[in-house]
Structures are given as structure tokens and as C-alpha cells.
Design a protein around this motif. Structure first.
Motif, PDB file in Angstrom:
ATOM      1  N   SER A 105      -6.170  -4.332   1.614  1.00  0.00           N
ATOM      2  CA  SER A 105      -5.934  -4.759   0.234  1.00  0.00           C
ATOM      3  C   SER A 105      -6.490  -6.144  -0.061  1.00  0.00           C
ATOM      4  CB  SER A 105      -4.447  -4.697  -0.109  1.00  0.00           C
ATOM      5  OG  SER A 105      -3.723  -5.612   0.676  1.00  0.00           O
ATOM      6  N   HIS A 146      -7.762   0.781  -5.653  1.00  0.00           N
ATOM      7  CA  HIS A 146      -6.727  -0.115  -6.159  1.00  0.00           C
ATOM      8  C   HIS A 146      -6.115   0.462  -7.427  1.00  0.00           C
ATOM      9  CE1 HIS A 146      -6.988  -3.788  -3.724  1.00  0.00           C
ATOM     10  NE2 HIS A 146      -8.178  -3.302  -3.438  1.00  0.00           N
ATOM     11  N   SER A 203      -4.016   0.830  -2.593  1.00  0.00           N
ATOM     12  CA  SER A 203      -3.509  -0.529  -2.542  1.00  0.00           C
ATOM     13  C   SER A 203      -2.859  -0.850  -3.874  1.00  0.00           C
ATOM     14  CB  SER A 203      -4.669  -1.485  -2.268  1.00  0.00           C
ATOM     15  OG  SER A 203      -4.230  -2.802  -2.285  1.00  0.00           O
ATOM     16  N   GLY A 233       0.789  -1.218   0.000  1.00  0.00           N
ATOM     17  CA  GLY A 233       0.000   0.000   0.000  1.00  0.00           C
ATOM     18  C   GLY A 233       0.816   1.260   0.000  1.00  0.00           C
TER      19      GLY A 233
END
Length: 191
Positions: free
Chosen positions: A137, A146, A42, A24
């Protein structure tokens, strides 16, 4: 790298980490007026801790540009990364060289920029965001955006910064409360 004039500088605090739970990035951007923008991201693929730190710097640079900063000071608690970017330490690994090349090229879009190492305790907000991104994540994607790695180790070329970045809808919402026309995308941005 030039030290920006204090009244126009945007401060960008970055942190990245990799663990068995995930990878991350945390970024906190502070405008000259003291307004904060926080990002917890993430990373889809596994990276080393150093690569995660570089990903954080790249994300900070790109996000600062997206919000209109022209002068930035990047702050990281990673001695290795800050010293490699400054040219004090030599990067010997091919991936580190690619990251350095990309960071130096992208940072040139700013009128002035610099990077400083700070103690970990002064980077608490970025660290907390990075930890949230790592812990969520594999558990939940609803609270963490993401993104793919900014550099893929299998590619030889450095990836350019897209004109219409993945951050553009987020920045428009944060800055102007503007949402995309697509209802599903608008809900995602709101979350």
C-alpha cells in the motif's frame, strides 16, 4: 440468513487488516465449479483492524454480486465480525453499527447468504492477499488496486452500491477477457 443449497453456492473467503504499513483487504471467491477470483485491495485511509475486516466482508459481498452469484457463504476468521453479523454479539460502536447496517442491506440482494467463522489456517489465501495489499500500500500501487473506504466515518448516511462499480472492468476482464476502449485503462486492468 439461510444456508444455501450446496450445488449453487459461491464461497467467499475474506480477510482484512490494518497496520502501520497500511490497510488492506483480501478476497477469494470460489464459484460452484471451483473457479477462483482473487482480489487484493489497499484501503486509502487508516482504519482499525475491525473496520478492515468489515471492509473485507463488504468487498466480498460486492465482488460476489458483480460476478453473478445469487447464493453465497462468506468465510472470515474474525470471531467478532462474524458473530456481530449473525447477531450473537452486539455492536456498540457507531462505526460497527453502520457496517452491520450496510452489510445486512447489501446481502439482501442474494437469494440466500450466510457467514461462518473459520480458523485462520483455513483462510490462508485471503490472508496472503490482505498481507500483500497491506505491504504494497505504501510501496507500489501497480500490483494492488486502491479503493476508498466503503464507509466514511464523517458521513451519517450509508453509501449505496453503485450500479457500475469500480470492480466492473476487472470482472469483465477476468470473466470475458474484455477490456475498456481507453488504452491506459486497459493496461491498468491487465496489470
Amino acid at each position: 440468513m439461510i444456508q444455501p443449497a450446496e450445488e449453487e453456492v459461491w464461497r467467499v473467503f475474506v480477510d482484512g487488516a490494518s497496520s502501520l504499513a497500511g490497510c488492506g483487504v483480501g478476497v477469494v471467491i470460489i464459484s460452484p465449479l471451483g473457479e477462483k477470483i482473487k482480489l487484493a485491495l489497499s484501503i486509502d485511509s487508516r482504519v482499525t483492524n475491525n473496520e478492515a475486516e468489515y471492509e473485507a466482508v463488504l468487498t466480498g459481498i460486492r465482488a460476489a454480486w458483480e460476478v453473478g452469484a445469487s447464493q453465497i457463504i462468506l468465510y472470515s476468521d474474525s470471531q467478532l465480525i462474524t458473530q456481530q453479523i449473525k447477531g450473537v454479539y452486539e455492536a456498540k460502536d457507531d462505526m460497527m453499527l453502520k457496517y452491520l447496517q450496510l452489510i445486512r442491506a447489501q446481502a439482501e440482494i442474494f437469494a440466500d447468504w450466510s457467514i461462518e467463522q473459520i480458523p485462520r489456517e483455513e483462510n490462508g489465501e485471503a490472508d496472503a492477499l490482505e498481507k500483500m495489499a497491506v505491504s504494497l500500500s505504501e510501496v507500489s500501487t501497480r500490483e494492488v488496486l486502491h479503493v476508498s473506504r466503503l464507509i466514511l466515518s464523517t458521513e451519517e448516511e450509508i453509501l449505496p452500491v453503485p450500479e457500475d462499480s469500480w470492480m466492473t472492468p476487472l470482472i469483465k476482464f477476468i470473466m470475458n477477457n474484455e477490456l475498456p476502449d481507453d488504452k491506459a485503462q486497459a493496461q491498468k486492468i491487465k496489470r
